[in-house]
Design a protein around this motif. Structure first.
Motif: not given
Length: 556
Positions: A327-332, A400-405, A391-395, A374-378
């Motif tokens: 799941i792709v997201a951007t801070l913008r 307990d969400v797998d994520y990657s910048l 903040y995003f990483k801490n969230y 799923f993995v969240v991709a910022l």
């Protein structure tokens, strides 16, 4: 800073023969279209019919905004990163439509150092697939009008012709037209209209067919009109399924190109996700998964549109069992969903990100509802600040969400190595319990309600009088067993494009249903979504040109 076009034009493309060899294609299984493109013959699928499918990873996103999410860029960047991790990988993407290329969106080949190339060709006429679909669609329109002119043995009611002409451009002036004017020799006057080509049922048919024989059968089932007693008239009734298949036989073959870093890429088919089912062709995805250990594919717009249709329609028809979702997201974009004006996106605003995360949360819930890990991709931008990123990483960690910048736009595959690692870990350590959200034996109204409530978060569904009557008529025509393809604004979880974030306590209005019996679904129109878009005040085409050497300018 180099533009996407500059980067693409400077790329060192491998001869397409190298890409074909990399996939293990035999010499007779592909046909070169110049030095950097090829068509792959369908007999590959026969040779590999007993070969185990590779892993399929679906890339989707939060609801898109004008700030951009970069879903295609992340898709390509992830594939390149997996290649850098010594994985056997292919990409499967849609073909761009000239409507949005010339309109507001621009191209659809990724960006920066995570693009599919040749970017200019893919974004313009490519191998002519969309033109072939336009021709087949409009040939059918001509056949219908000629049938009426020559005696109308199928007893078509000229007031009830549902088939429309198409053009692969945004042209609001063509939404409603009158044809057959000029006297008895020019045909029978009637109301008609145009859709954009990528909304044609023929595009959906081509993208969901599993073989040439299946393509012909699906074309034959397409409903084009009704008689006075409201019984449907199909292509088979008219007898033109063979001619349409002939026009589409080359377009049905998947196109093979490459990413900037030489990863094989299948670019084939391009139905819109807000007015069609939003996925590249089933045959291309299946072919990629037969030829590669990992297939990275994407579905248009947010998880409420493309991903929902990939999982409820395409995966069901094609017997695809996705292994994971990104799941792709951007801070913008999160700031926009959190109430920040577009002009203020460069300013640090942690509170807006906090508010906007509710949109991401809903899409994560949707993917979980399908039983998929799923993995969240910022997708990072230069304007992202350390406080915002922290903040995003801490969230994610607290949730307990797998994520990657990721920095795949600027760094290509190297900018997605952590994402590749996360995807590999997710695929290998989590079992996919994928299931569509509804069984096919539910009524059409129940299927609509399921998507509206479970995917959009609506509190209820309201059908207009016309839509209610259509539901009843479609059930009588034995179309009630088909899945639903919801046509909805991409900008919001609701049918109101201005309702950003995570709207609550809203009702989805269903204004009309359209049968796409050949494709194998029922199109459900919500709100005021249109099947022929218009151009913006300043179309992207204003910046496009060609230099004296024939090089493209202004594509993005």
């Amino acid at each position: 800073m180099l533009s996407d076009l500059d980067i693409a034009q400077q790329a060192n493309l491998k001869p397409v023969e190298e890409i074909a060899n990399q996939l293990g294609l035999e010499e007779h299984e592909w046909e070169p279209y110049g030095k950097d493109k090829a068509k792959v013959n369908l007999d590959v699928m026969e040779r590999l019919k007993d070969h185990k499918d590779g892993r399929v990873v679906l890339v989707t996103s939060i609801n898109p905004t004008r700030a951009g999410e970069g879903k295609s860029t992340v898709t390509v960047g992830l594939a390149q990163a997996l290649r850098a991790r010594n994985q056997d990988v292919s990409v499967a993407l849609r073909e761009p439509s000239l409507g949005p290329v010339m309109g507001i969106k621009g191209g659809a080949t990724g960006g920066g150092y995570s693009q599919v190339v040749p970017m200019e060709s893919i974004n313009l006429h490519f191998t002519g697939d969309i033109h072939a679909i336009t021709t087949a669609n409009n040939a059918l329109s001509a056949f219908i009008d000629n049938h009426i002119f020559q005696g109308n043995t199928c007893e078509i009611d000229t007031r009830r012709i549902s088939w429309k002409r198409v053009v692969d451009l945004n042209d609001r002036a063509l939404r409603d037209v009158v044809v057959g004017l000029g006297g008895p020799k020019q045909g029978v006057p009637r109301e008609d209209g145009f859709n954009i080509t990528v909304a044609s049922e023929i595009m959906a048919v081509l993208c969901l067919a599993t073989s040439l024989a299946d393509l012909k059968e699906r074309l034959a089932r397409m409903v084009v009109a009704y008689r006075a007693d409201e019984t449907p008239v199909t292509v088979k009734d008219l007898g033109y399924e063979g001619a349409l298949t002939l026009l589409l036989k080359e377009a049905f073959k998947p196109n093979l190109v490459q990413t900037i870093e030489g990863v094989p890429a299948f670019i084939h088919g391009g139905p819109f996700a807000n007015i069609a089912h939003g996925c590249n062709s089933l045959i291309a995805t299946k072919m990629a998964s037969k030829l590669s250990d990992y297939t990275i594919t994407e579905a248009g717009f947010g998880a409420d549109l493309g991903a929902e249709k990939f999982l409820n329609i395409k995966a069901r028809i094609g017997d695809i069992h996705p292994d994971a979702v990104v799941i792709v997201a951007t801070l913008r974009a999160l700031k926009l969903h959190g109430g920040v004006a577009e002009a203020d996106l460069k300013e640090e605003n942690v509170e807006a990100i906090k508010r906007g995360l509710v949109n991401l949360e809903k899409h994560m819930e949707t993917i979980e509802a399908f039983g998929l890990p799923f993995v969240v991709a910022l997708n990072q931008f230069d304007t992202d600040t350390e406080k915002e990123l922290e903040y995003f990483k801490n969230y994610c960690e607290q949730s307990d969400v797998d994520y990657s910048l990721t920095t795949v736009w600027a760094d290509g595959g190297q900018g997605g190595l952590d994402l590749a690692d996360q995807v590999i870990k997710t695929v290998e350590s989590n079992e996919s319990n994928f299931n569509p959200l509804y069984p096919l034996d539910l009524t059409l109204e129940k299927k609509i309600e399921t998507v509206a409530k479970r995917v959009y978060g609506a509190s209820g569904v309201e059908l207009t009088k016309e839509a209610k009557a259509q539901c009843e008529a479609f059930e009588k025509n034995d179309w009630g067993h088909l899945p639903v393809c919801m046509a909805k604004t991409q900008y919001s979880l609701s049918d109101d494009p201005t309702a950003l974030g995570r709207p609550r306590d809203f009702t989805i209005t269903i204004r009309e249903l359209r049968p796409s019996v050949g494709a194998g679904f029922i199109v459900v129109l919500t709100g005021d979504v249109l099947t022929m878009p218009g151009l913006p005040k300043q179309p992207a085409a204003l910046k496009m040109d060609v230099d004296d050497d024939g090089e493209a300018l202004g594509l993005f």
